[in-house]
Write a protein that holds these residues in place. Structure first.
Motif, PDB file in Angstrom:
ATOM      1  N   SER A 159       0.520  -0.821   9.543  1.00  0.00           N
ATOM      2  CA  SER A 159       0.318   0.608   9.342  1.00  0.00           C
ATOM      3  C   SER A 159       0.714   1.007   7.922  1.00  0.00           C
ATOM      4  O   SER A 159       1.659   0.463   7.352  1.00  0.00           O
ATOM      5  N   GLY A 160       0.001   1.964   7.353  1.00  0.00           N
ATOM      6  CA  GLY A 160       0.363   2.506   6.036  1.00  0.00           C
ATOM      7  C   GLY A 160      -0.025   1.581   4.889  1.00  0.00           C
ATOM      8  O   GLY A 160      -0.730   0.573   5.077  1.00  0.00           O
ATOM      9  N   PHE A 161       0.454   1.942   3.714  1.00  0.00           N
ATOM     10  CA  PHE A 161       0.161   1.170   2.495  1.00  0.00           C
ATOM     11  C   PHE A 161       1.214   0.077   2.398  1.00  0.00           C
ATOM     12  O   PHE A 161       2.253   0.243   1.764  1.00  0.00           O
ATOM     13  N   ASN A 162       0.935  -1.044   3.030  1.00  0.00           N
ATOM     14  CA  ASN A 162       1.972  -2.041   3.272  1.00  0.00           C
ATOM     15  C   ASN A 162       1.395  -3.454   3.167  1.00  0.00           C
ATOM     16  O   ASN A 162       1.464  -4.255   4.093  1.00  0.00           O
ATOM     17  N   LEU A 163       0.796  -3.713   2.003  1.00  0.00           N
ATOM     18  CA  LEU A 163       0.168  -5.019   1.788  1.00  0.00           C
ATOM     19  C   LEU A 163       1.199  -6.147   1.855  1.00  0.00           C
ATOM     20  O   LEU A 163       0.905  -7.234   2.367  1.00  0.00           O
ATOM     21  N   LYS A 164       2.403  -5.870   1.369  1.00  0.00           N
ATOM     22  CA  LYS A 164       3.443  -6.916   1.333  1.00  0.00           C
ATOM     23  C   LYS A 164       3.771  -7.439   2.729  1.00  0.00           C
ATOM     24  O   LYS A 164       3.792  -8.640   2.950  1.00  0.00           O
ATOM     25  N   ASP A 165       4.048  -6.543   3.662  1.00  0.00           N
ATOM     26  CA  ASP A 165       4.377  -6.981   5.024  1.00  0.00           C
ATOM     27  C   ASP A 165       3.206  -7.729   5.653  1.00  0.00           C
ATOM     28  O   ASP A 165       3.395  -8.752   6.326  1.00  0.00           O
TER      29      ASP A 165
ATOM     30  N   LEU B 152      -4.930  -5.302  -6.078  1.00  0.00           N
ATOM     31  CA  LEU B 152      -5.405  -4.305  -5.117  1.00  0.00           C
ATOM     32  C   LEU B 152      -4.386  -3.181  -4.988  1.00  0.00           C
ATOM     33  O   LEU B 152      -4.734  -1.997  -5.031  1.00  0.00           O
ATOM     34  N   GLY B 153      -3.120  -3.569  -4.879  1.00  0.00           N
ATOM     35  CA  GLY B 153      -2.059  -2.574  -4.718  1.00  0.00           C
ATOM     36  C   GLY B 153      -2.030  -1.594  -5.873  1.00  0.00           C
ATOM     37  O   GLY B 153      -1.902  -0.379  -5.674  1.00  0.00           O
ATOM     38  N   ARG B 154      -2.188  -2.116  -7.089  1.00  0.00           N
ATOM     39  CA  ARG B 154      -2.130  -1.257  -8.277  1.00  0.00           C
ATOM     40  C   ARG B 154      -3.289  -0.247  -8.266  1.00  0.00           C
ATOM     41  O   ARG B 154      -3.119   0.934  -8.560  1.00  0.00           O
ATOM     42  N   ILE B 155      -4.449  -0.748  -7.895  1.00  0.00           N
ATOM     43  CA  ILE B 155      -5.625   0.136  -7.885  1.00  0.00           C
ATOM     44  C   ILE B 155      -5.506   1.183  -6.774  1.00  0.00           C
ATOM     45  O   ILE B 155      -5.812   2.353  -6.970  1.00  0.00           O
ATOM     46  N   ILE B 156      -5.037   0.734  -5.621  1.00  0.00           N
ATOM     47  CA  ILE B 156      -4.889   1.686  -4.509  1.00  0.00           C
ATOM     48  C   ILE B 156      -3.876   2.776  -4.874  1.00  0.00           C
ATOM     49  O   ILE B 156      -4.074   3.953  -4.553  1.00  0.00           O
ATOM     50  N   ARG B 157      -2.811   2.390  -5.580  1.00  0.00           N
ATOM     51  CA  ARG B 157      -1.849   3.415  -6.020  1.00  0.00           C
ATOM     52  C   ARG B 157      -2.545   4.457  -6.903  1.00  0.00           C
ATOM     53  O   ARG B 157      -2.278   5.648  -6.795  1.00  0.00           O
ATOM     54  N   GLN B 158      -3.464   3.988  -7.744  1.00  0.00           N
ATOM     55  CA  GLN B 158      -4.210   4.938  -8.586  1.00  0.00           C
ATOM     56  C   GLN B 158      -5.119   5.835  -7.742  1.00  0.00           C
ATOM     57  O   GLN B 158      -5.245   7.032  -7.993  1.00  0.00           O
ATOM     58  N   VAL B 159      -5.763   5.212  -6.758  1.00  0.00           N
ATOM     59  CA  VAL B 159      -6.643   5.995  -5.878  1.00  0.00           C
ATOM     60  C   VAL B 159      -5.826   7.059  -5.142  1.00  0.00           C
ATOM     61  O   VAL B 159      -6.235   8.217  -5.028  1.00  0.00           O
ATOM     62  N   ILE B 160      -4.642   6.659  -4.672  1.00  0.00           N
ATOM     63  CA  ILE B 160      -3.757   7.611  -3.986  1.00  0.00           C
ATOM     64  C   ILE B 160      -3.401   8.766  -4.925  1.00  0.00           C
ATOM     65  O   ILE B 160      -3.448   9.943  -4.534  1.00  0.00           O
ATOM     66  N   GLU B 161      -3.078   8.438  -6.186  1.00  0.00           N
ATOM     67  CA  GLU B 161      -2.757   9.488  -7.162  1.00  0.00           C
ATOM     68  C   GLU B 161      -3.927  10.454  -7.341  1.00  0.00           C
ATOM     69  O   GLU B 161      -3.749  11.673  -7.372  1.00  0.00           O
ATOM     70  N   HIS B 162      -5.135   9.879  -7.466  1.00  0.00           N
ATOM     71  CA  HIS B 162      -6.333  10.715  -7.603  1.00  0.00           C
ATOM     72  C   HIS B 162      -6.515  11.632  -6.397  1.00  0.00           C
ATOM     73  O   HIS B 162      -6.821  12.810  -6.532  1.00  0.00           O
ATOM     74  N   GLU B 163      -6.335  11.051  -5.216  1.00  0.00           N
ATOM     75  CA  GLU B 163      -6.497  11.835  -3.990  1.00  0.00           C
ATOM     76  C   GLU B 163      -5.454  12.959  -3.943  1.00  0.00           C
ATOM     77  O   GLU B 163      -5.779  14.100  -3.610  1.00  0.00           O
ATOM     78  N   LEU B 164      -4.224  12.643  -4.321  1.00  0.00           N
ATOM     79  CA  LEU B 164      -3.168  13.668  -4.294  1.00  0.00           C
ATOM     80  C   LEU B 164      -3.460  14.781  -5.304  1.00  0.00           C
ATOM     81  O   LEU B 164      -3.262  15.967  -5.003  1.00  0.00           O
ATOM     82  N   SER B 165      -3.962  14.412  -6.497  1.00  0.00           N
ATOM     83  CA  SER B 165      -4.324  15.438  -7.483  1.00  0.00           C
ATOM     84  C   SER B 165      -5.445  16.316  -6.946  1.00  0.00           C
ATOM     85  O   SER B 165      -5.431  17.539  -7.116  1.00  0.00           O
TER      86      SER B 165
END
Lengths: 351, 351
Positions: free
Chosen positions: A129-135, A238-251
């Protein structure tokens, strides 16, 4: 554990916990593995497939991570049950349309599923669940380690893990997240974002998997290439890009709430009202309205509806789930009625 | 009694009582009368209009039926108040767009209104709830009798009551009903019905009066011709035809509930859900949804919402009502918000 037990539980990946779970529903890893000395599944005959099956079944069930797993031979399943597993993202369309010696092993909380004799001999999947690629990576990597001690994988020093399709050769890893991006869609920035993603080797699909359009603003974003990069680098990328996508979505959400708050509020509450009132609803409309309500919850415009319920509804409003809940075959029109009943009941009991 | 008292009461004609009030909201009579020896309003000068005013005001206020009536000079009213009276169907657009010596007298329960110096010197109106032409006729006829004892009407043995426009000469009577015909609209029979009505000398307008389109399936059906037929015959004719229209509507409702019950149920509940959830709503959409909810109440698909409330909402969601309720000027966008607030509040307090 029986297959029908799944019907009354919520898969771990739908629980709306973990980092950024207001935008990223789930994180998924998949490894493609093949056995040395056996032709790839598409080229193997019945006997060879059976041999694969006979080797991997005990290896899976004896692994610590797959203790108490549900192990299902696809040929033993009804069409509804096959579709049901597909709807829960536990099998691929490829697996359930095939015939002999295909199987899937599912961990009790649905975090792990292992498909046998799909395009590759083994397709190992982990969903969190969530943004949790590591687990998800840790889980899948541990299981892969366990299995590799019992099974002899097809591996080349030059190419890495060999696979039936070249796009899976190398690490055999596909990593993806399911992201809910309504504000990027509403502000018409989504095309730009998806275009940028595709130019750096990622791809976006719909909630309902390969070949489906994005509906209700849900996008499954994954890496395309598995060769030439170590696993952790693929995941970091992937994680780095998704973080950017999340930032865009939040903006974009901030933009919407500062510039169109009333319109958005109206749209969100109308969606909620329709879901609580409709007696006939198509899957497409339901997903769109659920997306809107989810945004309302994220923005604090709707209280008392939890994200887990909304995630769960995305899954249970699908055809096989509705038919299993009703315990009988339903045509499309009957499903639209049952879907509306289910949504009304789930949402109004939360009031 | 003050004009603002009207804001917090429900006019008699909106009370959803009387025969067939599930289909016929209200029945209305109007008589056109002019004083002998004074030019018709359009041709009279200021002094002549004042003379009319001076003669009719005491005649009206001294009549038994207009005891405690509200008497308003149009020139003393703000634009919002003029619009407010129009929205309550108590004055005509003609009356409020004019200038000097125009007035309206309104009985406390809003059954009767008498316009002074409209197109004719006197326009007497009576409105009753439901399909109740007889009561409306009795009221208006009594008042006309009372007034005729104090005022000298322009009358010709050949033509009957003389009026400014030839279509009102004769009896000067226009009788109408406001009918809610959603099933005829949904089954696409309405055009045929309206065509048949027009061929026999009747006309259909929208809820919001002359020149407005029928919206939300409300139709005001009235006689066209006032010359050559005694009053009771005009009324009987209209009554007979309306009874047929009611029968058609009832058959169409039966057809819908037998053939499309689920679709109808879904449509009705979605409308109700939207009204209870929206935060921005236009007048047009609101009327359509209220029509749908009203049908749901009539068919027993929705319980606990009374017809009086739905009738009342049709009136109070109009621009001047919203602005008077808010006690300030509102632009169109602000009204859409206030309208949604009002509807939500009225409908959810009934749950």
């Amino acid at each position: 554990m029986k297959l029908d037990d799944l019907l009354h539980q919520t898969g771990e990946w739908l629980k709306c916990v973990g980092p950024n779970s207001e935008i990223v529903i789930s994180s998924r890893m998949r490894l493609a593995r093949n056995l040395k000395g056996v032709p790839f599944a598409h080229w193997s005959n019945k006997k060879e497939s059976e041999k694969v099956f006979a080797m991997v079944k005990p290896a899976i069930l004896e692994s610590g991570l797959m203790k108490d797993a549900l192990f299902l031979k696809i040929q033993d399943l009804s069409n509804i049950d096959k579709q049901f597993l597909l709807e829960r993202h536990l099998v691929s369309r490829e697996l359930i349309t095939g015939s002999d010696s295909k199987a899937v092993a599912i961990s009790p909380n649905e975090v792990i599923s292992v498909m046998v004799n799909e395009e590759d001999h083994l397709r190992i999947q982990a969903m969190e669940s969530g943004f949790n690629l590591k687990d998800a990576w840790e889980v899948i990597n541990s299981l892969d380690d366990e299995l590799s001690q019992k099974l002899d994988y097809a591996f080349s020093v030059d190419f890495g893990y060999l696979s039936a399709c070249p796009t899976n050769t190398g690490t055999g890893l596909r990593a993806s997240v399911m992201a809910h991006l309504p504000a990027l869609v509403l502000t018409k920035q989504i095309e730009k974002v998806l275009h940028a993603i595709s130019k750096i080797g990622l791809t976006a699909r719909g909630f309902y998997g390969e070949g489906t359009e994005a509906s209700g603003n849900f996008f499954q974003i994954s890496n395309q290439v598995t060769l030439g990069l170590p696993e952790l680098e693929v995941i970091d990328n992937l994680g780095r890009i998704i973080r950017q996508v999340i930032e865009h979505e939040l903006s974009a959400r901030q933009l919407l709430t500062s510039q169109q708050k009333e319109l958005l509020h109206d749209r969100i509450w109308r969606s909620y009202g329709t879901l609580k009132s409709a007696y006939i609803i198509t899957s497409k409309e339901a997903v769109e309205l659920l997306s809107s309500v989810r945004l309302g919850v994220d923005l604090g415009m709707i209280n008392g509806v939890d994200g887990k319920l909304l995630n769960e509804l995305l899954v249970v409003i699908q055809p096989a789930h509705l038919q299993k809940l009703e315990a009988k075959a339903l045509d499309a029109a009957q499903r639209d009625v049952k879907r509306a009943d289910l949504i009304r009941q789930k949402l109004t009991s939360k009031d």
